[in-house]
Design an enzyme around this catalytic site. Structure first.
Site, PDB file in Angstrom:
ATOM      1  N   LYS A 179     130.056  77.744 -33.073  1.00 33.85           N
ATOM      2  CA  LYS A 179     130.283  76.358 -33.469  1.00 33.85           C
ATOM      3  C   LYS A 179     130.838  76.361 -34.885  1.00 33.85           C
ATOM      4  O   LYS A 179     130.113  76.588 -35.841  1.00 33.85           O
ATOM      5  CB  LYS A 179     129.000  75.516 -33.430  1.00 33.85           C
ATOM      6  CG  LYS A 179     129.363  74.024 -33.517  1.00 33.85           C
ATOM      7  CD  LYS A 179     128.295  73.151 -34.110  1.00 33.85           C
ATOM      8  CE  LYS A 179     128.231  73.143 -35.591  1.00 33.85           C
ATOM      9  NZ  LYS A 179     129.412  72.575 -36.299  1.00 33.85           N
ATOM     10  N   GLU A 255     123.575  83.711 -44.219  1.00 29.74           N
ATOM     11  CA  GLU A 255     124.349  83.828 -45.466  1.00 29.74           C
ATOM     12  C   GLU A 255     124.403  82.430 -46.052  1.00 29.74           C
ATOM     13  O   GLU A 255     125.067  81.549 -45.505  1.00 29.74           O
ATOM     14  CB  GLU A 255     125.769  84.341 -45.185  1.00 29.74           C
ATOM     15  CG  GLU A 255     125.845  85.672 -44.452  1.00 29.74           C
ATOM     16  CD  GLU A 255     125.365  86.853 -45.274  1.00 29.74           C
ATOM     17  OE1 GLU A 255     125.064  86.666 -46.472  1.00 29.74           O
ATOM     18  OE2 GLU A 255     125.253  87.949 -44.716  1.00 29.74           O
ATOM     19  N   CYS A 289     131.599  81.051 -51.445  1.00 32.69           N
ATOM     20  CA  CYS A 289     130.181  81.243 -51.763  1.00 32.69           C
ATOM     21  C   CYS A 289     129.995  82.217 -52.914  1.00 32.69           C
ATOM     22  O   CYS A 289     128.989  82.179 -53.607  1.00 32.69           O
ATOM     23  CB  CYS A 289     129.447  81.747 -50.531  1.00 32.69           C
ATOM     24  SG  CYS A 289     130.217  83.229 -49.848  1.00 32.69           S
ATOM     25  N   GLU A 382     123.704  74.339 -56.777  1.00 34.93           N
ATOM     26  CA  GLU A 382     125.048  74.745 -56.336  1.00 34.93           C
ATOM     27  C   GLU A 382     125.964  73.522 -56.270  1.00 34.93           C
ATOM     28  O   GLU A 382     125.641  72.537 -55.617  1.00 34.93           O
ATOM     29  CB  GLU A 382     124.960  75.403 -54.952  1.00 34.93           C
ATOM     30  CG  GLU A 382     126.308  75.899 -54.470  1.00 34.93           C
ATOM     31  CD  GLU A 382     126.266  76.474 -53.053  1.00 34.93           C
ATOM     32  OE1 GLU A 382     125.695  75.836 -52.155  1.00 34.93           O
ATOM     33  OE2 GLU A 382     126.829  77.567 -52.854  1.00 34.93           O
TER      34      GLU A 382
HETATM   35  P1  NAD Z   1     126.687  73.365 -44.094  1.00 40.70           P
HETATM   36  O1  NAD Z   1     125.352  74.033 -44.167  1.00 40.70           O
HETATM   37  O2  NAD Z   1     126.773  71.919 -44.361  1.00 40.70           O
HETATM   38  O3  NAD Z   1     127.329  73.569 -42.646  1.00 40.70           O
HETATM   39  C1  NAD Z   1     127.540  74.856 -42.090  1.00 40.70           C
HETATM   40  C2  NAD Z   1     127.536  74.754 -40.582  1.00 40.70           C
HETATM   41  O4  NAD Z   1     126.228  74.371 -40.154  1.00 40.70           O
HETATM   42  C3  NAD Z   1     128.489  73.717 -40.016  1.00 40.70           C
HETATM   43  O5  NAD Z   1     129.061  74.235 -38.827  1.00 40.70           O
HETATM   44  C4  NAD Z   1     127.574  72.536 -39.720  1.00 40.70           C
HETATM   45  O6  NAD Z   1     128.046  71.696 -38.699  1.00 40.70           O
HETATM   46  C5  NAD Z   1     126.308  73.251 -39.294  1.00 40.70           C
HETATM   47  N1  NAD Z   1     125.065  72.484 -39.461  1.00 40.70           N
HETATM   48  C6  NAD Z   1     124.767  71.561 -40.404  1.00 40.70           C
HETATM   49  N2  NAD Z   1     123.512  71.107 -40.244  1.00 40.70           N
HETATM   50  C7  NAD Z   1     122.998  71.739 -39.166  1.00 40.70           C
HETATM   51  C8  NAD Z   1     121.747  71.703 -38.499  1.00 40.70           C
HETATM   52  N3  NAD Z   1     120.760  70.918 -38.904  1.00 40.70           N
HETATM   53  N4  NAD Z   1     121.566  72.508 -37.417  1.00 40.70           N
HETATM   54  C9  NAD Z   1     122.549  73.333 -37.000  1.00 40.70           C
HETATM   55  N5  NAD Z   1     123.761  73.406 -37.591  1.00 40.70           N
HETATM   56  C10 NAD Z   1     123.978  72.632 -38.670  1.00 40.70           C
HETATM   57  O7  NAD Z   1     127.631  74.210 -45.062  1.00 40.70           O
HETATM   58  P2  NAD Z   1     129.141  73.876 -45.460  1.00 40.70           P
HETATM   59  O8  NAD Z   1     129.142  72.670 -46.328  1.00 40.70           O
HETATM   60  O9  NAD Z   1     129.968  73.904 -44.244  1.00 40.70           O
HETATM   61  O10 NAD Z   1     129.517  75.177 -46.311  1.00 40.70           O
HETATM   62  C11 NAD Z   1     129.272  75.308 -47.673  1.00 40.70           C
HETATM   63  C12 NAD Z   1     127.989  76.078 -47.918  1.00 40.70           C
HETATM   64  O11 NAD Z   1     128.069  77.358 -47.303  1.00 40.70           O
HETATM   65  C13 NAD Z   1     127.730  76.373 -49.387  1.00 40.70           C
HETATM   66  O12 NAD Z   1     126.364  76.206 -49.651  1.00 40.70           O
HETATM   67  C14 NAD Z   1     128.101  77.849 -49.528  1.00 40.70           C
HETATM   68  O13 NAD Z   1     127.488  78.528 -50.585  1.00 40.70           O
HETATM   69  C15 NAD Z   1     127.663  78.378 -48.215  1.00 40.70           C
HETATM   70  N6  NAD Z   1     128.343  79.632 -47.917  1.00 40.70           N
HETATM   71  C16 NAD Z   1     127.662  80.811 -47.998  1.00 40.70           C
HETATM   72  C17 NAD Z   1     128.298  82.010 -47.744  1.00 40.70           C
HETATM   73  C18 NAD Z   1     127.593  83.337 -47.834  1.00 40.70           C
HETATM   74  O14 NAD Z   1     128.155  84.324 -47.381  1.00 40.70           O
HETATM   75  N7  NAD Z   1     126.399  83.402 -48.382  1.00 40.70           N
HETATM   76  C19 NAD Z   1     129.653  82.009 -47.393  1.00 40.70           C
HETATM   77  C20 NAD Z   1     130.320  80.781 -47.319  1.00 40.70           C
HETATM   78  C21 NAD Z   1     129.661  79.599 -47.580  1.00 40.70           C
END
Ligand code: NAD
Length: 478
Positions: A179, A255, A289, A382
């Site tokens: 997803k 991650e 990230c 963040e």
């Molecule tokens: P997000 O957590 O809002 O969403 C990520 C994914 O999770 C999306 O597909 C979203 O639809 C899904 N999601 C959201 N709520 C959910 C729930 N309750 N249950 C299941 N799925 C759910 O993150 P984002 O805004 O898309 O991305 C940015 C974040 O990702 C930042 O915090 C960044 O640091 C982190 N990030 C971390 C890494 C790493 O390798 N550590 C890499 C890239 C991004």
């Protein structure tokens, strides 16, 4: 690019549609189908069926060959993938051409290669009457796939990060339900086309689109038919997924977010440190990230460093937008908060004016702040935008204490010409990755992941294969 689900080898677009907005100018790119619970159920069922069918019966060599066909398929449609990633994210084209799409190809090739270096059966011990047993036994270990793996990925590096999980999951013989983020569905849809063309058996790879909470993401990660969850995204989302997964004790690989520090010592090559910090703070407008948000500089070079970083930030051009109006507003709210908390704005601090269509998009200026206390929310939380705060330090111990005083622990950068200091400091920084005199220099075989609120587990090379397969002990009495 029309976003579609891909379930059991069939493309479909049932479920209510929501609009896909271009972050570069705010225009509507198309509609995305929102997967209902039924679509998610079908995808999980198709994945489970694939494990019992031709996909589950494939030898590792055949799976490796399939991954190579996928890599070739992405390569063959390189420009289409670049177009789709640029449209969804608004990132500079060169970034998609040099990072996103080549890395996706690399992810599939790397795990196809790794499969050959890793026997599925490892003979380990031959035991004679040791511990509770009697007699002599031969033990060996079999690596078994986990089953159905849910891959939930974010919008910031859509294709790169999803394939970083999909490739090793498939390599290990799992079936995948992916997803992607609701903000960036297009390259995932193209990838499903490539999987289809590559002849992966139906159900080995499935794709569902939609939102997270109360929607496709939640349906998938709480699904009793899912055997493991590989997630990249915010720490708070990780916590929500963990709660959801707890009912079925589903294993997770996470991650998550970061508040990454850079430590610049006075003995550093200052040109390199400034260059590196411009990259680490402002690449993809801070929406990686691994980007730096806290910069600590040894006092003798603090003023010069801040002046040079500010000058470089003001001169930046061609940086991409924030992913959405909502995310732009979140970043701007941190800039307002920082001013209220007493920050000095050295560079940026607002939204740029271009005088063209980009003014309808979601841009934020590259911003350098100083003067905040370490307790300020803009220093602790963040932001995930083109914003860094720079603070001085006096001693190595103080630098480490500042770097480590964070709930996060993803990545750090250390700038010094003193070899002993580099080796002394790096292991004491509480992050999963420490770069010395560089940033984001990646070898795909190295362990990748965070500590504290930045994640659970490691990805990369063997580390991914360890997560996506289960070692099973077989003990044969002789
Ligand atoms: P997000 O957590 O809002 O969403 C990520 C994914 O999770 C999306 O597909 C979203 O639809 C899904 N999601 C959201 N709520 C959910 C729930 N309750 N249950 C299941 N799925 C759910 O993150 P984002 O805004 O898309 O991305 C940015 C974040 O990702 C930042 O915090 C960044 O640091 C982190 N990030 C971390 C890494 C790493 O390798 N550590 C890499 C890239 C991004």
């Amino acid at each position: 690019m029309k976003a579609e689900h891909y379930v059991g080898g069939v493309f479909r677009s049932d479920g209510p549609a929501f609009p896909l907005i271009a972050p570069v100018d705010g225009t509507e790119l198309g509609a995305v189908p929102e997967a209902t619970r039924e679509v998610v159920d079908d995808a999980v069922a198709a994945a489970r069926a694939a494990l019992k069918g031709p996909w589950g019966a494939m030898a590792a060599e055949e799976r490796a060959a399939a991954l190579r066909r996928v890599a070739d398929g992405v390569q063959a449609r390189f420009e289409e993938f670049v177009d789709a990633e640029v449209a969804d994210t608004g990132r500079p084209r060169a970034f998609a051409e040099t990072v996103d799409v080549p890395r996706a190809v690399g992810n599939f090739r790397a795990y196809a290669d790794l499969l050959y270096g890793r026997p599925e059966r490892a003979y380990t011990t031959r035991v004679r009457g040791w511990s509770s047993g009697t007699g002599e036994a031969l033990n060996y270990t079999v690596r078994r796939p986990l089953g159905v793996v849910a891959v939930v990925s974010p919008w910031n590096l859509p294709l790169l990060l999803s394939t970083w999980k999909i490739a090793p999951a498939l390599a290990c013989g799992n079936a995948v339900v992916a997803k992607p983020s609701e903000e960036t569905p297009s390259t995932a849809t193209l990838l499903a086309r490539v999987m289809d063309d590559a002849g992966l058996p139906p159900g080995a790879f499935n794709l569902v689109h939609g939102h997270g909470p109360g929607a496709a993401g939640e349906f998938l990660t709480g699904h009793p038919g899912v055997d493991a969850i590989a997630f990249t995204g915010e720490s708070a989302t990780g916590a929500a997924i963990m709660r959801n997964a707890a009912d079925h004790v589903t294993p997770v690989s996470f991650e998550l977010g970061g508040k990454n520090p850079a430590l610049v010592f006075a003995d550093a090559d200052l040109d390199a440190a400034v260059d590196g910090t411009v990259r680490s703070c402002f690449t993809h407008s801070g929406q990686i990230c691994l980007c730096t948000e806290r910069v600590y500089v040894e006092r003798p070079v603090f003023e010069e460093f801040v002046a040079r970083l500010g000058e470089r930030a003001r001169a930046l051009d061609g940086y991409g937008p924030m992913i959405s109006a909502g995310h732009r507003d979140k970043v701007l709210s941190y800039l307002r908060l920082a001013r209220e908390e007493g920050a000095t704005v050295v560079a940026g601090g607002g939204t740029p004016e271009f005088g063209d269509a980009r003014d309808g998009g979601f841009h934020v200026q590259p911003t350098v702040l100083t003067g905040l206390p370490e307790t300020a929310r803009a220093v602790r939380e963040e932001i995930f935008g083109p914003v860094c705060h720079v603070a001085p330090f006096d001693t190595e111990d103080e630098a480490l204490a500042l770097a480590n005083d964070s709930p996060y622990g993803l990545a750090a950068t250390v700038w010094t010409r003193d070899l002993s200091r580099a080796h002394r400091v790096a292991p004491r920084v509480e992050t999963g990755i420490v770069w010395v005199n560089c940033w984001n220099l990646r070898d795909l075989r190295t362990p990748f992941g965070g500590v504290k609120a930045s994640g659970i587990g490691r990805e990369g090379g063997e580390y991914s294969l360890d997560f996506f397969s289960e070692p099973v002990n077989v003990c044969v009495q002789i």
